[in-house]
Design an enzyme around this catalytic site. Structure first.
Site, PDB file in Angstrom:
ATOM      1  N   CYS A  57       7.853   8.099 -23.277  1.00 51.78           N
ATOM      2  CA  CYS A  57       6.568   7.762 -22.670  1.00 51.78           C
ATOM      3  C   CYS A  57       5.714   9.018 -22.676  1.00 51.78           C
ATOM      4  CB  CYS A  57       6.771   7.250 -21.241  1.00 51.78           C
ATOM      5  SG  CYS A  57       5.232   7.109 -20.318  1.00 51.78           S
ATOM      6  N   ARG A  68       2.357 -10.558   1.323  1.00 46.06           N
ATOM      7  CA  ARG A  68       2.908 -10.185   2.625  1.00 46.06           C
ATOM      8  C   ARG A  68       3.604 -11.423   3.185  1.00 46.06           C
ATOM      9  NH1 ARG A  68      -2.563  -9.398   2.454  1.00 46.06           N
ATOM     10  NH2 ARG A  68      -3.428  -7.295   2.632  1.00 46.06           N
ATOM     11  N   CYS A  70       2.438   9.306 -21.842  1.00 43.36           N
ATOM     12  CA  CYS A  70       1.527   9.457 -20.705  1.00 43.36           C
ATOM     13  C   CYS A  70       2.207  10.155 -19.532  1.00 43.36           C
ATOM     14  CB  CYS A  70       1.014   8.103 -20.223  1.00 43.36           C
ATOM     15  SG  CYS A  70       0.297   7.074 -21.500  1.00 43.36           S
ATOM     16  N   CYS A 114       4.924   2.978 -25.192  1.00 43.71           N
ATOM     17  CA  CYS A 114       6.369   3.112 -24.962  1.00 43.71           C
ATOM     18  C   CYS A 114       7.067   1.770 -24.740  1.00 43.71           C
ATOM     19  CB  CYS A 114       6.649   4.057 -23.804  1.00 43.71           C
ATOM     20  SG  CYS A 114       6.083   3.421 -22.216  1.00 43.71           S
ATOM     21  N   SER A 126       0.801  -1.225   0.000  1.00 43.82           N
ATOM     22  CA  SER A 126       0.000   0.000   0.000  1.00 43.82           C
ATOM     23  C   SER A 126       0.834   1.276   0.000  1.00 43.82           C
ATOM     24  CB  SER A 126      -0.930   0.006   1.217  1.00 43.82           C
ATOM     25  OG  SER A 126      -1.660  -1.196   1.261  1.00 43.82           O
ATOM     26  N   HIS A 152       2.894   4.153   8.192  1.00 41.71           N
ATOM     27  CA  HIS A 152       1.881   4.120   9.235  1.00 41.71           C
ATOM     28  C   HIS A 152       2.274   4.964  10.438  1.00 41.71           C
ATOM     29  CE1 HIS A 152      -0.663   0.960   7.497  1.00 41.71           C
ATOM     30  NE2 HIS A 152       0.465   0.497   6.969  1.00 41.71           N
TER      31      HIS A 152
END
Lengths: 124, 910
Positions: free
Chosen positions: B406, B316, B408, B448, B50, B54
């Protein structure tokens, strides 16, 4: 009869300058050198100096006009000049490979003259 | 590549943990090797998670997770500046969807306080909706943690790794550990598929493979379960749909589906959780996708799926008891496990690294600080982030910025080429993608991908069929039938060597041995061999080959090897005219005209030229018949003509002596060799065999003061000189010659070097180099007579091998030059010394050979090398002459902590 000769040693950079005394019928004696290698060099140099012969011979049909050559072993120093003169008449044909014998048993010695590089044939 | 090596510490695994440990250990004076089985770093758990830093309220107080999370969160604030890691401290919210959830939030708040998490706060519904207006309207409140943040896990891993490499850590990719060697209960080394490393300490940071790696050392205590989590990534149009990271209130079963922005402005949702058996299982499933979409829509009901750009899954590493494993093996001394690093592992990584270093200290590893540790990594701004003005100046510095590969993500060819050759290089399509973002945008590489593949092929000199997506065997393309594309068009060479003489050939051959894939030799003459071709006499190769060869034979040995290697391209009749800053060499060739040869490193091997009459300023007429000895040598030995019939040689350099003999043998008369110095500048062997053999007189302390003749030389006037080298009146005499040969010294030929701004040494007239023969322009190396005039070709070859080796390393990106340098100076009695500086590479060992020339002849002298007050060595020489280069080896380890310049001096006596 005795004779003595100054010989500069070329074995190492110290370049000792010593003397070799030669008396008929006796082993030569040396002094002035700092090592055994120098002493044996000096005796050889005083009694029977040897050199490699290097010169060029003419090439026919090669990419370059001359071939550098070298004797396959050392030969007596006083044969060098006449050997070079003789070889100036020699012509070899390309292609030539390093080590190829250009002139065998030069001046009756057991020494060959060999090519010291490759030479390719000239293509038109 | 060496098959056996030695390291103080070996780290297994190049994820965030291994990289953070490598960087933390690089603070100390250690040799550290990090082994990664994949072609890039962060290929396991670190790659797909993610990306949350934290705050630290989630973990049970007292656990390792709680401890390292809190500390890690603090450490990242310092690392952000030091390593230029891109972080956004956007905070996180745990959202209560039902009134019952509020109790859970209170629990989390008190847990957070116990864990030492600052600034936690409970938000009311209104405050929450003010902050996050897109949230479901049924929300009832939230726990606000402002100290949470987001980071790209790959960027963080790369930042640690690059800084580690900068500080001397070696990272070996595609090195899978097959065995951990243990003797008498202690680690003694590891065996990889590509060789063996001796080491007393091994750190197992192998992620989901930590259990099997532990077992390789006989420790069966680690059990890791891979737990899969799936994600969806949206394009940047949804990036501001949330401001902070949003968690739902956790239940006993699940932490729930997270919604958050990424540092690059995208939005992600996920992950679910599914234990899997296969540690390679990162497939996504329709069921998993709907699970995370449903979960995310509980928080943001309006979330549309039109802007999803990709789905992916990560694993994980979950340990049996759910906490992190950070500790020494109870079975094998010297083995440290860092396993089970699931969330919050990314946040905890720098804190874990600190703890691991302490563990190694307790295990007996000596930790002395690395004096060359640099904590800072240069911040890197991508082309896309630059202002138009900054983009223009980037383009002027490197025209490859003009080509957007590239579309984008606005990534230029220059950025991709840089990534491919960076300290932690990108050698796969995905490796380029994660570094440059090429392929991360909306089209996900559709446009690309083939272009980046072609750049990888070009830059790494491999066919397109060798380009891989990410893993060792993930080849992307297959050759088609028939002849296929012509790969020989405009190839880029690893190393371009300028000059095809003995130096150039030795450098090219060694560069190939060292791994350069393509090498080009640019030679202006019609054939290879350089000056050796005209040196037909014997006396070459005594040191190198232990036999006495002629110049052409010595050259031939190298020519044969060069011609036998199809990866060395030889351009004959080709003159290098300019070396550009990107190492392209602009040349002009007899057959092709002007063109450019692209390379990654350049070796200068242009040799030297002779000093001429102009350089020594002899007065008199300017008739035909004045030649440098080398020009005469070429005329005699290669063209078959004589420069004259009655010859005087000025200067007793070796070429002059050799030519005196050669011309005598060819029938000319050599009247004299005249030398201005009180000693000869040639080798003793040449004095004996060229002059004494043929009774040619050598006049020391004499010089030619006038040249006579209108059309052709008719004679020269010679005079004795005093100690100031001024002619002594009354000492003049006339020599009746038709030719004067000059053998008055050689000058390295450095026009090309000077034009590209390379710094030259006024004494040697060659570039200033370090022990790698690298000049002041990184990537440009110099060797042979272009660097300093040698008297024996054997040493030219030796030196050129060093340059060729280093150039290959530079081309491969493994010669790191950003290290402090120590100057080496010529002191009393020494005219010049090479190398003129030493680059202090951390962890280097071995010897460095210094080559020097005496200022004047000295019988029995002592050479000393000292640095400030410290004397490194003293060596006696029976004799030192300016005409014979001498060398001395210094030990690199003696240079440690040396700050003052080294001084090399020669003093009379022993």
């Amino acid at each position: 009869m005795s004779a003595s000769r100054k010989v500069i040693c070329i074995v190492c950079p110290i370049s000792c300058i010593g003397e070799v005394s030669i008396e008929v019928g006796q082993d030569p004696t040396v002094h002035g050198y700092t090592c055994k290698r120098g002493e044996s060099y000096a005796i050889a140099e005083a009694t029977n100096p040897m050199r490699l012969l290097t010169t060029t011979v003419t090439v026919r049909g090669g990419v370059v006009p001359l071939l550098p050559v070298v004797s396959s072993a050392s030969m007596p120093k006083d044969y060098i000049a006449v050997g070079v003169q003789m070889l100036s008449e020699v012509v070899v044909d390309a292609p030539i490979e390093t080590g190829q014998v250009v002139y065998a048993k030069i001046l009756g010695l057991d020494v060959d003259i060999v090519a010291s590089r490759d030479i390719a044939r000239q293509t038109l | 590549m060496t098959n056996e090596t030695r390291a103080d510490v070996v780290i297994i695994g190049g994820g965030i943990i291994g990289s953070a440990i490598a960087r933390e250990l690089s603070r100390y004076n250690l040799s550290i090797v990090l082994l990664e089985k994949h072609p890039d770093l962060a290929m396991g758990t670190s790659k797909a998670n993610s990306g949350i830093l934290h705050a630290g309220f989630d973990a049970t107080p007292g656990t390792k997770k709680a401890l390292f999370n809190a500390r890690g969160n603090v450490l990242y604030r310092q690392l952000e500046a030091e390593l230029g890691i891109r972080l956004k401290w956007i905070g996180s919210l745990v959202v209560a969807l039902e009134p019952d959830d509020l109790h859970v939030l209170e629990d989390l708040l008190s847990r957070g306080k116990e864990n030492g998490v600052p600034k936690l706060e409970l938000l009311s519904r209104n405050d929450l909706l003010d902050r996050e207006p897109n949230l479901a309207h049924g929300v009832v409140g939230a726990l606000w943690a402002p100290t949470a943040g987001i980071v790209s896990p790959f960027d963080a891993t790369l930042a640690f790794a690059e800084n580690a490499v900068q500080n001397g850590v070696k990272i070996w990719l595609e090195h899978e550990v097959e065995q951990i060697l243990v003797a008498q209960g202690r680690v003694t080394g590891v065996v990889t598929g590509r060789g063996r490393i001796q080491t007393p300490y091994v750190i197992n940071a192998a992620g989901v493979h930590a259990g099997s790696v532990a077992a390789l050392g006989g420790d069966e205590s680690i059990a890791i379960t891979p737990r899969k989590g799936e994600y969806l990534l949206f394009d940047t149009s949804l990036g501001d749909c949330v401001r902070s990271v949003l968690f739902p209130t956790p239940t006993k079963v699940s932490k729930g589906i997270v919604i958050g922005p990424t540092v690059h402005g995208n939005l992600f949702i996920g992950p679910n959780a599914l234990d899997v058996a296969d540690p390679g299982d990162v497939g996504t499933s329709a069921q998993g996708m709907s699970e995370i979409i449903v979960g995310a829509r509980r928080l943001i009901p309006s979330l549309g799926l039109g802007s999803v750009i990709t789905q992916f899954a990560g694993l994980r590493a979950v340990a049996a008891h759910d906490d992190f494993i950070v500790g020494s093996s109870s079975v094998v001394h010297g083995l440290v496990h860092v396993g089970g690093i699931q969330s919050p592992g990314l946040t905890a990584a720098p804190a874990i690294a600190e703890a691991v270093v302490e563990m190694l200290r307790e295990l007996g590893l000596a930790l002395n600080s690395n004096p060359r540790f640099v904590p800072v990594r240069e911040p890197h701004l991508s082309f896309k982030e630059k202002s138009n003005k900054a983009r223009e100046s980037s383009f002027r510095l490197n025209p490859l910025h003009g080509r957007i590969v590239c579309r984008c993500e606005t990534v230029t060819e220059a950025e991709i080429v840089e990534a491919i050759h960076a300290p932690c290089p990108a050698h796969t399509l995905d490796a380029v993608k994660v570094r440059t973002r090429a392929g991360m945008g909306r089209c996900q590489g559709g446009f690309c991908g083939p272009r980046v593949s072609a750049l990888l092929s070009r830059e790494l000199n491999m066919p397109l069929s060798s380009v891989r997506k990410d893993k060792s065997k993930s080849f992307l393309y297959f050759p088609r039938r028939g002849k296929g594309p012509n790969l020989e068009l405009n190839p880029k060479f690893d190393v371009a060597v300028i000059g095809g003489g003995p130096a150039g050939m030795a450098a090219a051959l060694t560069a190939r041995e060292r791994g350069a894939k393509r090498v080009v030799i640019i030679e202006r003459d019609r054939e290879l061999g350089g000056i050796l071709n005209q040196c037909i006499h014997n006396g070459f190769g005594l040191h190198r080959f232990n036999e006495e060869l002629t110049g052409p034979t010595y050259a031939q040995r190298y020519i044969d090897k060069v011609q036998a290697d199809p990866a060395i391209t030889v351009c004959l009749d080709t003159m290098a005219q300019e070396i550009k800053p990107n190492f392209s060499v602009f040349v002009s060739s007899a057959s092709r005209g002007p063109f450019e040869i692209a390379a990654r490193a350049v070796v200068l091997a242009m040799g030297c030229r002779e000093r001429t009459r102009g350089a020594i300023r002899i007065p008199g007429d300017r008739p035909a018949g004045v030649f440098t000895a080398g020009a005469a040598q070429r005329i005699v030995n290669m063209e078959g003509f004589l420069p004259g019939n009655r010859i005087v040689v000025l200067g007793s350099g070796d070429i002059g002596l050799i030519m005196a003999r050669r011309l005598t043998l060819e029938g000319a008369k050599v009247l004299a060799v005249v030398e201005i110095m009180p000693y000869s500048n040639g080798l003793t062997r040449n004095i004996v065999q060229c002059l004494e053999d043929y009774d040619i007189p050598l006049y020391l302390s004499h010089t030619v003061i006038e040249i006579h003749g209108r059309d052709r030389v008719t004679g020269v006037t010679v005079a004795k000189v005093d100690e100031h080298r001024s002619p002594v009146p009354g000492s003049e005499f006339f020599l009746d010659c038709d030719c004067l040969l000059l053998s008055v010294g050689l000058i390295p030929e450095n026009e090309l070097s000077r034009e590209m701004g390379i710094m030259l040494d006024s004494e040697t007239s060659g570039p200033i180099v370090d022990q790698f023969r690298q000049t002041s322009v990184p990537g440009v190396f110099a060797a042979g007579n272009v660097l300093h005039v040698h008297d024996l070709v054997d040493f030219v070859s030796e030196e050129s091998e060093i340059a060729g080796w280093a150039a290959a390393d530079f081309a491969a990106g493994s010669l790191l030059t950003e290290h402090p340098v120590l100057a080496v100076r010529a002191g009393d009695g020494v005219r010049s010394v090479v190398p003129q500086q030493i680059t202090l590479v951390p962890g280097a060992a071995g010897k460095i050979r210094l080559y020097l020339r005496a200022a004047v002849p000295m019988p029995k002298c002592t050479l000393t090398v000292s640095g400030g007050q410290k004397k490194l060595l003293a060596k006696r020489f029976p004799v030192a002459k300016p005409s014979e280069m001498i060398s001395v080896d210094i030990d690199i380890l003696d240079l440690e902590h040396m700050t003052e310049a080294l001084c090399v001096s020669l003093k009379d006596g022993v």
